[in-house]
Design a protein around this motif. Structure first.
Motif, PDB file in Angstrom:
ATOM      1  N   GLN A   1      14.652   2.723   4.181  1.00 48.32           N
ATOM      2  CA  GLN A   1      14.106   2.920   2.841  1.00 48.32           C
ATOM      3  C   GLN A   1      12.998   1.933   2.522  1.00 48.32           C
ATOM      4  O   GLN A   1      12.132   2.195   1.715  1.00 48.32           O
TER       5      GLN A   1
ATOM      6  N   GLU B   1      -5.273   9.881   3.398  1.00 49.19           N
ATOM      7  CA  GLU B   1      -4.013   9.927   4.137  1.00 49.19           C
ATOM      8  C   GLU B   1      -4.257   9.929   5.634  1.00 49.19           C
ATOM      9  O   GLU B   1      -3.523   9.298   6.383  1.00 49.19           O
TER      10      GLU B   1
ATOM     11  N   PRO C   1       9.688   6.080   3.481  1.00 48.48           N
ATOM     12  CA  PRO C   1       9.745   6.493   2.087  1.00 48.48           C
ATOM     13  C   PRO C   1       8.383   6.952   1.585  1.00 48.48           C
ATOM     14  O   PRO C   1       7.358   6.421   1.997  1.00 48.48           O
ATOM     15  N   GLY C   2       8.382   7.969   0.722  1.00 47.48           N
ATOM     16  CA  GLY C   2       7.092   8.500   0.297  1.00 47.48           C
ATOM     17  C   GLY C   2       6.378   9.011   1.533  1.00 47.48           C
ATOM     18  O   GLY C   2       6.854   9.890   2.225  1.00 47.48           O
ATOM     19  N   ARG C   3       5.229   8.444   1.876  1.00 48.37           N
ATOM     20  CA  ARG C   3       4.532   8.860   3.089  1.00 48.37           C
ATOM     21  C   ARG C   3       4.158   7.652   3.919  1.00 48.37           C
ATOM     22  O   ARG C   3       3.252   7.695   4.724  1.00 48.37           O
TER      23      ARG C   3
ATOM     24  N   ASN D   1      10.923  11.193   8.651  1.00 45.99           N
ATOM     25  CA  ASN D   1      10.107  12.302   8.131  1.00 45.99           C
ATOM     26  C   ASN D   1       8.961  11.781   7.277  1.00 45.99           C
ATOM     27  O   ASN D   1       8.584  12.388   6.289  1.00 45.99           O
TER      28      ASN D   1
END
Lengths: 288, 460
Positions: free
Chosen positions: A146, A61, A235-237, A232
């Motif tokens: 999205q 990540e 979508p997801g990360r 934030n």
């Protein structure tokens, strides 16, 4: 003069105290914490060597966020500076309403990054998706936040909108510093606007380029507020920039020691990149 | 040089004088709790306590819906730390235990009054927290909608206790009815039902919140893991997982998405919790939503009459899916868990600890406290001593959860013992970014593989 010398410490003290308490001390503490297993509320293990750094540099990540941040920074630096420079040129033409435009373009910079994100979230989610799409049915307006790729560009748009005004001001100052005689001389020689731009304006504004590219580079790298409020990480990360990733590693996963190590690495990267940029740019500046 | 030295001396003096002040805490109890919904009511209760006992109570509630651990950790770094705070499951307990922040409550007389679980949250036989309340989740339904469809009480009971396949059959039939097709087989009688009254706005069977990854990440994933682990304790120590029942998980997930209005598409991501609870369910557009008793508040805001008729049907999974079988399936049971526990800070003086315990006990045993717990906090109490008179105004979903507990049809909330952030970020969000919109098998499998790998990494 002697009086000034005596009172020197007291004038400098407030700013210096704040700086030490809020920046220097936490930074030192952070370096120490990065070598521990810090849980936020307490330290579980006081020395874990380079474990945190190893995990940080090999974490999938972290590397993804790094790559994403680099792409983001490059896009942002290019777009912000092109936009800011264009606006600065427009605004220095001498139109009647120039001052009004200057203020308007600068306004986004005054609004905090967090609020900016929420405003644009409304624009993308409600105005684009629900209002415009329902009128025109153009796919282009759907899912800006999205869809993974569109969300990236949404973030770029917000960051550009925020920074362009500030950079514009710097460019305006630089452009206004160009001696009138040079431009008039060029006009007399029959130069077109384009060659004036390339041969006179840009070289004399080079000093400003150093500053603006430095600022946009470091600001884009460090971007956090609009990231949080706009997507934030979603979508997801997929839109989790580096600063947000470090923040989440601490806050959500509770691995503050690791987050600290990531932050130190982050610091070094930004320092190296920006210092290198300034060094190379300084070499290209011309004394007017 | 002299200037610089003088400057630093002045600065050092100022900093030292700022940090050297010592003060005794001016409160008897300092609560820092994490359930935002009860913040105002709790402050009212605290005023009552102060009037009754003359003690001073400082209370701060985390009103943001974000994770509470960040601010709480910051509070613990202060000299005057909270004496009472919230713990949400084994994983957080472990973190606080490591630093000595939890007091041992095993010998506390009040702890014997806790009726749910084994008295509260414990480790190695020692008790560390008493439950705020209990919560449960499943498929919320409006009884009137089902009876207008033509179902009898026995039908509803059979759906409640029956298998996944039986429930699926019902869902398929309802979907056919909605689309104007003829229903044959077991549920043929719903052909008679008309789209009026409570059924007027129906457009799909199930409402699914694609945006709220915690619903299918944290909560739904509890089901397959209840069968893999059984209890929170096992989940806490597991270094790796098999995700043995991934196919079962997919079955219940697919059922919800396939019979939602949006299906597998980007539209699904537009629905958040509010949309699901208030508009889809509250507005009568769907028959079922997967949610918990807390959703009562949202539904009541939109349609108080409907809110009075709610009940739960458990989330079920097929006993056999793919070629994996669950040895002991409980399709008639729903997960019931204590989401929050009151913990006492082990690092404060023993006087402060006693004051803290006194307050907690007062909250659940005094008349004013009990009234607040049921009526103002909207809790389903986990302690004994609540007579039926106290519970007379308990709301529909609360009564439903208590019914399952009384009939001993409650499953453990193992998701509370999973690694921090795992179920939400490594499963929920990953699914959200791929499978929820595509419906492709590869996306699902990739998400599962990712989550298995991440569990192992997080547990290192």
């Amino acid at each position: 003069m002697k009086q000034l010398r005596r009172s020197f410490p007291f004038f400098v003290a407030p700013a210096l105290i704040s700086y030490i308490l809020v920046v220097i001390i936490p930074f030192m503490m952070g370096i120490i914490y990065s070598f521990t297993d810090w849980k936020g509320a307490y330290v579980a293990e006081w020395w874990v060597g380079l474990k945190n750094y190893r995990i940080a540099l090999s974490g999938a990540e972290f590397l993804y966020s790094l790559k994403l941040t680099l792409l983001f920074t490059i896009s942002n630096v290019i777009l912000v500076n092109i936009l800011a420079f264009t606006l600065a040129l427009l605004v220095t033409r001498g139109f009647k309403a120039s001052n009004l435009f200057r203020t308007t373009f600068f306004l986004p910079n005054v609004i905090g990054g967090l609020i900016l994100g929420y405003i644009w979230k409304f624009v993308f989610d409600v105005i684009f998706d629900k209002m415009i799409y329902n009128l025109t049915f153009m796919e282009f307006f759907r899912y800006w936040l999205q869809d993974e790729r569109k969300a990236f560009w949404a973030l770029v748009i917000v960051a550009t909108w925020q920074m362009a005004g500030y950079m514009m001001i710097i460019y305006i100052a630089a452009i206004q510093n160009i001696p009138e005689e040079l431009l008039e001389a060029a006009d007399v020689d029959g130069a077109s606007f384009l060659s004036k731009l390339v041969h006179i304006i840009i070289p004399l504004v080079a000093q400003a380029f150093t500053i603006t590219i430095f600022l946009t580079l470091s600001n884009s790298f460090k971007l956090l507020d609009p990231n949080i409020s706009l997507t934030n990480g979603g979508p997801g990360r997929r839109t989790e920039l580096l600063a947000l990733h470090i923040f989440k590693t601490g806050q959500e996963y509770g691995r503050y020691g690791l987050a600290q190590a990531q932050a130190i690495i982050f610091f070094f990267m930004i320092a190296v990149v920006t210092l290198a940029q300034v060094y190379f740019s300084k070499g290209k500046e011309i004394e007017s | 040089m002299k200037r610089i030295i003088t400057t630093f001396l002045v600065i050092a003096l100022i900093i030292i004088s700022l940090t050297a002040c010592e003060k005794k805490p001016d409160y008897d109890v300092y609560i820092w709790q994490s359930k935002g919904e009860m913040a105002d009511a709790l402050e009212e209760l605290v005023d009552n306590y102060e009037n009754e006992t003359g003690k001073k109570v400082k209370v701060i509630s985390n009103r943001a819906s974000e994770d509470h651990m960040g601010p709480l950790r910051a509070e613990m770094n202060k000299r005057d730390m909270p004496t009472v705070y919230s713990i949400q499951g084994q994983r957080e307990l472990e973190e606080w235990l490591g630093g000595g922040f939890v007091a041992d409550l095993t010998d506390w007389s009040f702890a014997d009054e806790v009726a749910f679980g084994k008295g509260g949250i414990s480790r190695d036989g020692k008790l560390y927290g008493v439950p705020y309340n209990i919560e449960g989740y499943g498929f919320i339904y409006d009884e009137k909608m089902l009876t207008e469809l033509g179902l009898t009480e026995l039908d509803i009971k059979s759906l409640r206790d029956g298998s996944f396949e039986e429930f699926e059959e019902f869902v398929v039939s309802v979907d056919q009815w909605i689309n104007g097709q003829d229903v044959s087989g077991k549920w043929a009688k719903i052909n008679e039902a008309k789209k009026e009254g409570e059924l007027e706005n129906v457009d799909s069977v199930i409402g699914f919140p694609g945006k709220a990854a915690w619903v299918y990440g944290d909560h739904l994933v509890n089901i397959p893991f209840v069968y893999e682990f059984g209890t929170q304790d096992k989940a806490l120590v597991a270094e790796t997982i098999d995700f043995t029942y991934a196919n079962q998980y997919k079955a219940i997930l697919d059922l919800q998405i396939n019979f939602s209005k949006e299906g597998f598409s980007n539209d699904l991501l537009q629905n958040d919790y509010d949309e699901q609870a208030k508009i889809k369910f509250g507005g009568g557009e769907v028959f079922f939503i997967q949610q918990g008793n807390w959703a009562y508040g949202e539904i009541n805001d939109v349609n108080p009459d409907k809110a009075m008729r709610l009940s739960f049907i458990p989330l079920k999974v097929p006993t056999t899916a793919g070629d994996v079988t669950i040895p002991e399936n409980h399709p008639d049971s729903m997960p019931v868990f204590a989401p929050n526990y009151w913990a006492v800070n082990g690092k404060v003086s023993s006087d402060l600890q006693e004051e803290a315990k006194a307050f907690i006990e007062w909250m659940y045993t005094s008349d004013i406290g009990k009234d607040f717990v049921v009526n103002k906090f909207n809790f389903i109490p986990a302690v004994k001593g609540f007579e039926s008179s106290d519970l007379s105004s308990m709301y529909s979903l609360g009564l439903s959860v208590m019914d399952y507990v009384e009939r001993e049809k409650a499953l453990d909330g193992v998701f509370m013992a999973m690694p921090g952030g795992w179920s939400m970020n490594e499963l929920g969000n990953v699914l959200q970014g791929s499978y929820i919109t595509s419906g492709k098998q590869e996306d699902f499998e990739a998400a599962i593989d990712h989550s298995i790998q991440k569990w192992e990494e997080l547990r290192k």
